[in-house]
Design a protein around this motif. Structure first.
Motif, mmCIF file in Angstrom:
data_model
loop_
_atom_site.group_PDB
_atom_site.id
_atom_site.type_symbol
_atom_site.label_atom_id
_atom_site.label_comp_id
_atom_site.label_asym_id
_atom_site.label_seq_id
_atom_site.Cartn_x
_atom_site.Cartn_y
_atom_site.Cartn_z
ATOM 1 N N GLU A 114 0.834 -1.200 0.000
ATOM 2 C CA GLU A 114 0.000 0.000 0.000
ATOM 3 C C GLU A 114 0.868 1.249 0.000
ATOM 4 O O GLU A 114 0.579 2.207 -0.714
ATOM 5 C CB GLU A 114 -0.923 0.005 1.225
ATOM 6 C CG GLU A 114 -2.083 -0.940 1.130
ATOM 7 C CD GLU A 114 -2.910 -0.989 2.403
ATOM 8 O OE1 GLU A 114 -2.573 -0.283 3.389
ATOM 9 O OE2 GLU A 114 -3.902 -1.732 2.425
ATOM 10 N N THR A 115 1.940 1.225 0.778
ATOM 11 C CA THR A 115 2.859 2.362 0.820
ATOM 12 C C THR A 115 3.495 2.583 -0.547
ATOM 13 O O THR A 115 3.574 3.723 -1.024
ATOM 14 C CB THR A 115 3.950 2.120 1.884
ATOM 15 O OG1 THR A 115 3.326 1.902 3.143
ATOM 16 C CG2 THR A 115 4.893 3.296 1.984
ATOM 17 N N ASP A 139 0.851 3.987 -2.908
ATOM 18 C CA ASP A 139 0.612 5.406 -2.617
ATOM 19 C C ASP A 139 1.751 6.274 -3.126
ATOM 20 O O ASP A 139 1.521 7.345 -3.699
ATOM 21 C CB ASP A 139 0.427 5.616 -1.107
ATOM 22 C CG ASP A 139 -0.893 5.085 -0.598
ATOM 23 O OD1 ASP A 139 -1.798 4.838 -1.431
ATOM 24 O OD2 ASP A 139 -1.023 4.912 0.637
ATOM 25 N N GLU A 140 2.981 5.813 -2.935
ATOM 26 C CA GLU A 140 4.140 6.565 -3.420
ATOM 27 C C GLU A 140 4.118 6.658 -4.943
ATOM 28 O O GLU A 140 4.352 7.722 -5.523
ATOM 29 C CB GLU A 140 5.427 5.876 -2.949
ATOM 30 C CG GLU A 140 6.691 6.613 -3.308
ATOM 31 C CD GLU A 140 7.924 5.883 -2.806
ATOM 32 O OE1 GLU A 140 8.931 5.898 -3.534
ATOM 33 O OE2 GLU A 140 7.872 5.313 -1.701
ATOM 34 N N ASN A 169 1.467 6.481 -6.847
ATOM 35 C CA ASN A 169 0.372 7.384 -7.212
ATOM 36 C C ASN A 169 0.785 8.842 -7.057
ATOM 37 O O ASN A 169 0.431 9.677 -7.886
ATOM 38 C CB ASN A 169 -0.871 7.101 -6.362
ATOM 39 C CG ASN A 169 -1.595 5.852 -6.813
ATOM 40 O OD1 ASN A 169 -1.390 5.367 -7.923
ATOM 41 N ND2 ASN A 169 -2.426 5.308 -5.947
ATOM 42 N N ARG A 170 1.520 9.140 -5.973
ATOM 43 C CA ARG A 170 1.985 10.527 -5.789
ATOM 44 C C ARG A 170 2.914 10.953 -6.920
ATOM 45 O O ARG A 170 2.813 12.065 -7.434
ATOM 46 C CB ARG A 170 2.701 10.662 -4.435
ATOM 47 C CG ARG A 170 1.752 10.988 -3.311
ATOM 48 C CD ARG A 170 2.496 11.319 -2.021
ATOM 49 N NE ARG A 170 2.159 10.254 -1.082
ATOM 50 C CZ ARG A 170 2.997 9.371 -0.569
ATOM 51 N NH1 ARG A 170 4.278 9.450 -0.837
ATOM 52 N NH2 ARG A 170 2.589 8.430 0.236
ATOM 53 N N ASN A 185 0.771 11.353 -10.068
ATOM 54 C CA ASN A 185 -0.052 12.557 -9.968
ATOM 55 C C ASN A 185 0.782 13.822 -10.121
ATOM 56 O O ASN A 185 0.337 14.785 -10.739
ATOM 57 C CB ASN A 185 -0.808 12.578 -8.625
ATOM 58 C CG ASN A 185 -1.934 11.573 -8.604
ATOM 59 O OD1 ASN A 185 -2.426 11.149 -9.636
ATOM 60 N ND2 ASN A 185 -2.332 11.175 -7.406
#
Length: 114
Positions: free
Chosen positions: A65-66, A69-70, A72-73, A76
């Protein structure tokens, strides 16, 4: 009297059989308790292993998950820069078109007035 002796012998034999049966049942109970204790220990080991495996899987899930998320950042951020760059280019093209359009209108008006 012989009957009494026969009765006493048969009672003694019956008591010995009962005592033997009782000892056999006690032995069986002890064996079953030992097996049950072993099963309990095995199940406890299995439960412990399963808890450790579940904990390990949860840790792996948190790590993934980390990482997601990284990722995705990062995506983005790149997408924001791309959209920002496109907005700047669109703005420049709009401004240039506007200036050229206004200039062409002035040029056309100045030609028609002469």
């Amino acid at each position: 009297m012989a009957e009494m002796e026969g009765l006493t012998v048969s009672q003694t034999d019956g008591n010995e059989r009962r005592a033997y049966t009782l000892r056999m049942l006690e032995d069986r109970v002890l064996r079953l308790e030992t097996i049950a204790g072993g099963l309990s220990d095995r199940y406890e080991e299995l439960r412990t292993e399963m808890r450790q495996e579940i904990s390990s899987l949860r840790d792996q899930m948190k790590l993934l998950e980390t990482k997601v998320d990284e990722g995705n950042r990062i995506v983005n951020g790149k997408l924001d820069r791309l959209i920002g760059g496109r907005a700047v280019i669109t703005g420049i093209i709009t401004l240039a078109t506007s200036i050229l359009g206004t200039g062409m209108v002035h040029f056309a008006l100045s030609l028609s007035t002469k």
